[in-house]
Design an enzyme around this catalytic site. Structure first.
Site, mmCIF file in Angstrom:
data_model
loop_
_atom_site.group_PDB
_atom_site.id
_atom_site.type_symbol
_atom_site.label_atom_id
_atom_site.label_comp_id
_atom_site.label_asym_id
_atom_site.label_seq_id
_atom_site.Cartn_x
_atom_site.Cartn_y
_atom_site.Cartn_z
ATOM 1 N N ASP A 284 57.197 -4.418 34.850
ATOM 2 C CA ASP A 284 56.324 -5.333 34.119
ATOM 3 C C ASP A 284 54.906 -4.759 34.206
ATOM 4 O O ASP A 284 54.630 -3.808 34.948
ATOM 5 C CB ASP A 284 56.417 -6.773 34.656
ATOM 6 C CG ASP A 284 55.966 -7.785 33.592
ATOM 7 O OD1 ASP A 284 55.334 -7.364 32.597
ATOM 8 O OD2 ASP A 284 56.233 -8.989 33.749
HETATM 9 C C1 BGC Z 1 54.567 -10.061 30.931
HETATM 10 C C2 BGC Z 1 55.731 -9.446 30.203
HETATM 11 C C3 BGC Z 1 55.250 -8.752 28.960
HETATM 12 C C4 BGC Z 1 54.237 -7.711 29.356
HETATM 13 C C5 BGC Z 1 53.710 -6.904 28.189
HETATM 14 C C6 BGC Z 1 53.446 -9.070 31.148
HETATM 15 O O1 BGC Z 1 52.300 -9.683 31.634
HETATM 16 O O2 BGC Z 1 55.008 -10.584 32.156
HETATM 17 O O3 BGC Z 1 56.686 -10.420 29.915
HETATM 18 O O4 BGC Z 1 56.314 -8.186 28.270
HETATM 19 O O5 BGC Z 1 53.135 -8.364 29.967
HETATM 20 O O6 BGC Z 1 52.873 -7.631 27.380
#
Ligand code: BGC
Length: 742
Positions: A284
């Protein structure tokens, strides 16, 4: 058979046999490319950077730096670069790199791309797999036309805590429903399969147990038994995998002390070894580097080592891989084999998408123009939105609204909402006027009825200055419709709340309007289950409309005026108070169960609140009524290799054609370890005309009765089970016992 035909047959068999025994063509191509790559080029493939949030904005200096890195082969994927023009410019930079390995463009396409669909939790309330698949299909078609190869969806995290802001992004609390929805979404996003120009790679996230953050605080730790993990939190991930999901994303949380991003048990033991996942895992955002703050590693080098060795193939945004992996390989802290495995997984997807044949195949301006905002997509969004609405209450059949009303007062801070109607996690493409507000949706269908309007109050304010005007408008109308709820940024990532009551003075406005004595319908627009006890107890008609997206206003008007008969069912339990959380229908009975709320001594209950939720999992009414009768089991006991056929009759006993979501639950009455009081094991959605009756059939086999023991093995145990069939987890209409024997 003549000699000639036998020869042909032999040749066919030989050919087929050969085709099956060969390493597939893509593997050969991947290996050939890998053999040409330097260690630095390999590590570049494992590195993902952000573009910018404002998709239509100018190319900033920061982006120019990234383009340079791309042309040096140091970036394998970008996120938040969208639109044909921009993705093409970035892909051109990749084509300047030595090996011309194309970039992957990723984006959070969570509920639509240009046309916004209802938030995922709302869609889950439809229990309609075909519609959910279609929603993902449309989103994929639009995103792919805008140069996107990969969506970071579906989020398949089970959530039992409505304080957690990300409940809006998932499918609610139940692993069985959640697994069906996970499959539908993966099928929708990936369509005919990678390589098709209308397919994007899906991503099952967040692996794992992110939804069980302690206290519902986003990013918080998770502490749970492995049995609970396997039983409730992993099934939707496995379902996504079985549907062919291309990628997984790790989660921010630690699970029992080990951050998910370096969790060998999750990614190696379960995902890659036991489940044999062939796609790749992305971290993530920054979660590799965040392991320093977790206190799990001391610096980014240790973070890179822990994450890569544990199976995180791509590093989103933390730069830990690109800055440290080369040295770690030389120091033998990370093996060449692990690097190659991660690179292979990523390259394979690039080959499967056809990007080596034509890196610009997703960047076609003509297609983009023709695809975005297509009328079919708007129609699909409206249909999905209607299906997502849940009729919580409808006393005296106030709904649907009569066509003969002289006037309707539309009151409330969300009556003209645009951004709030779309909700959190939308893709901002700079589009204007793309939301049908409730006001305009109702206006279009009001016919001769005049539509009066007053805001009444703001979403989250203490001012009651608007009440007087609202009451004046209410006094002159036949019926009052109130549009209440949350702003788009009150539920979502990093939007956890300790207080999930209807915000501001909204419930006071509802009380004031109710005091007029006129019929009132309250619409609740939100990303999560909220607490609204006074409204639930006193207002005669309530529709939970969530955040419905581009066509929200049309969809709500369809329901209000009876053009569409609501059939949504809650995918999460609605509490009476934050103090009841976590609250879910599939709990264990305990040794001192709360039998009824009057007897509070020695019961597993609160002394200051009923134990029951405000609304139960699976609850949702219709403008019509359904009668369940004539339950029959083909036999009352079965062996583990056997099955029982369950039949019963369902009849529409009301005046409107309507859909019912029939739910089948079981309870394992005596078991070691103990089992929940109810578990959803099947459901069916069907439409019946007034008076129409249909016999429904379900099949029970041992797989529906299996569960995990303490050794994490799926087992069945002999004994008595209760079968329950109903209209919600509480509203059980038919039940019968049966036995499982050896
Ligand atoms: C989130 C993800 C997301 C990623 C990219 C993160 O903060 O937890 O779910 O896909 O950002 O935007």
């Amino acid at each position: 058979m003549t000699g000639r035909y036998s020869l042909i047959l032999i040749l066919i068999c030989l050919f087929a046999g050969q085709a099956f025994s060969q390493p597939d063509n893509t593997s050969k191509k991947v290996d050939a490319l890998l053999a040409k790559m330097t260690l630095e080029e390999k590590i570049g493939q494992l590195n993902q950077y952000n573009g910018d949030w404002a998709a239509t904005g100018p190319v900033t200096d920061d982006l120019r730096d990234k383009m340079k890195l791309i042309s040096e082969g140091k970036i394998g994927s970008m996120l938040n670069i969208n639109g044909v023009e921009k993705t093409r410019a970035f892909q051109e930079a990749a084509m300047k790199s030595r090996l011309k390995i194309p970039l992957l463009f990723g984006q959070d396409v969570i509920h639509g791309y240009h046309v916004t669909f209802p938030i995922p939790l709302a869609e889950a309330a439809s229990w309609d797999m075909e519609a959910i698949e279609k929603s993902a299909r449309v989103a994929a078609r639009e995103a792919a036309s805008g140069g996107i190869h990969w969506t970071f969806a579906p989020m398949v995290d089970i959530a039992r805590d409505p304080r957690w802001g990300r409940v809006m992004e998932g499918a609610g609390e139940d692993p069985y429903l959640g697994s069906h929805i996970a499959r539908a979404r993966v099928r929708g996003f990936q369509g005919k399969g990678l390589g098709d120009l209308e397919a994007v790679m899906a991503c099952a996230k967040h692996f794992a147990a992110y939804g069980a953050a302690i206290g519902g605080r986003d990013y918080n730790s998770v502490d749970m038994s492995l049995r609970t993990l396997w039983e409730f939190y992993l099934p939707p991930f496995k379902a996504a995998l079985d549907a062919g999901v291309s990628t997984f994303m790790t989660s921010f949380n630690d699970l029992n002390g080990t951050p998910a991003t370096a969790n060998n048990y999750l990614m190696r033991d379960i995902l890659k070894d036991k489940w044999k996942f062939k796609g790749f895992v992305v971290s993530d955002w920054g979660s590799v580097g965040e392991m320093i703050k977790h206190g799990y590693v001391k610096d980014n080098a240790e973070a890179a080592e822990a994450a890569l060795n544990s199976g995180t193939d791509m590093d989103m945004e933390s730069s830990s891989y690109v800055n440290h992996l080369a040295r770690l390989v030389k120091e033998k802290k990370v093996s060449q084999e692990n690097i190659d495995d991660a690179v292979r997984r990523i390259l394979r997807k690039k080959f499967e998408m056809g990007l080596f044949d034509d890196p610009f195949r997703y960047s076609n301006a003509d297609r983009e123009k023709k695809t975005l905002n297509h009328p079919d997509h708007l129609e699909a969004s409206r249909d999905m939105a209607r299906k997502s609405i849940v009729l919580l209450k409808n006393e005296r059949n106030i709904l649907p609204l009569s066509k003969d009303l002289k006037s309707i007062a539309l009151i409330g801070p969300l009556a003209k909402a645009e951004k709030d109607m779309k909700g959190f996690w939308t893709v901002e493409l700079g589009q204007k006027n793309d939301v049908v507000t409730l006001h305009s949706g109702m206006q279009k269908q009001a016919g001769k009825t005049s539509l009066l309007y007053a805001e009444g109050c703001a979403i989250n304010d203490t001012s009651k200055a608007g009440f007087a005007e609202a009451l004046k408008v209410a006094a002159s109308a036949d019926v009052i419709v109130m549009a209440m709820g949350e702003a788009h940024d009150m539920t979502g990532e990093a939007k956890s709340k300790a207080n999930i009551h209807l915000p501001g003075v909204q419930e006071e406005l509802i009380k004031a309007v109710m005091a007029t004595g006129k019929p009132v319908v309250v619409l609740l627009m939100s990303g999560r289950p909220m607490v609204f006890n006074w409204t639930a107890d006193n207002v005669p008609a309530i529709l939970y409309t969530w955040w419905l997206g581009s066509e929200g206003g049309n969809a709500i008007a369809d329901v209000l005026f009876g053009k569409y008969n609501p059939a949504g069912k809650l995918p999460m339990t609605f509490p009476r108070s934050e103090g009841q959380i976590p609250i879910y229908y599939n709990y264990l009975n305990t040794g001192r169960p709360s039998m009824g709320d009057n007897d509070l001594f020695y019961r597993s209950a609160y002394i200051d609140l009923p134990n029951t939720p405000q609304y139960n999992f699976g609850h949702g009414l219709s403008y019509t009524s359904f009668k369940y009768s004539n339950l029959k089991l083909s036999k009352d006991s079965m062996g583990t290799r056997d099955k029982i056929t369950v039949t019963f009759d369902l009849q529409n006993t009301g005046k409107y054609t309507g859909e019912e979501v029939v739910q089948l639950y079981i309870r394992d009455l005596v078991s070691q370890p103990v089992r929940p009081v109810k578990e959803l094991k099947d459901f069916r959605k069907l439409s019946l005309k007034p008076g129409e009756s249909r016999t429904l059939t379900f099949t029970l086999d041992a797989s529906k009765l299996a569960f995990y023991n303490d050794e994490l093995k799926q087992i069945t145990q002999e004994g008595e089970f209760k079968l329950m069939i109903g209209s919600s987890s509480k509203d059980i209409r038919l039940d019968k016992s049966f036995f499982l024997t050896k």
